[in-house]
Design a protein around this motif. Structure first.
Motif: not given
Length: 108
Positions: A63-74, A78-95
């Motif tokens: 559920s933690a992994f799925l939550s991270t993916i849903v938050i990043n995507y939705t 950019p909305f409705n797209a995956f973006d783990f390249i941007t440092p801010t999104n990557m750090i937020s997802a990791l935390i």
């Protein structure tokens, strides 16, 4: 024995799905109301509930992994797209993932 294990598995998956669906709906409402800062907190609460109501660590981690993916995507640009390249999104997802996994481990 197999039927009992299958029933537990199905129950745990249903709890996981319901918690994440409710968290997603609440987060969409928060987004419409302009309270986007609390979206991650809603998903951490969902992970907490999943970890509390299911048996074993794996459902909380999933559920933690799925939550991270849903938050990043939705909910992140950019909305409705995956973006783990941007440092801010990557750090937020990791935390988010670390906090959710620790929460899941502590509540199981």
């Amino acid at each position: 024995m197999v039927i009992k294990l299958m029933k537990k598995f199905i129950k745990n998956i249903i709890v996981l799905l319901i918690a994440l669906i409710i968290a997603h709906v609440i987060s969409l409402i928060f987004q419409c109301l302009g309270v986007e800062e609390q979206i991650s907190t809603v998903f951490v609460l969902a992970v907490f509930i999943v970890s509390l109501c299911t048996e074993g660590y794996i459902y909380g981690i999933i559920s933690a992994f799925l939550s991270t993916i849903v938050i990043n995507y939705t909910f992140t640009y950019p909305f409705n797209a995956f973006d783990f390249i941007t440092p801010t999104n990557m750090i937020s997802a990791l935390i988010m993932l670390i906090v959710a996994i620790i929460t899941g481990i502590l509540t199981t």
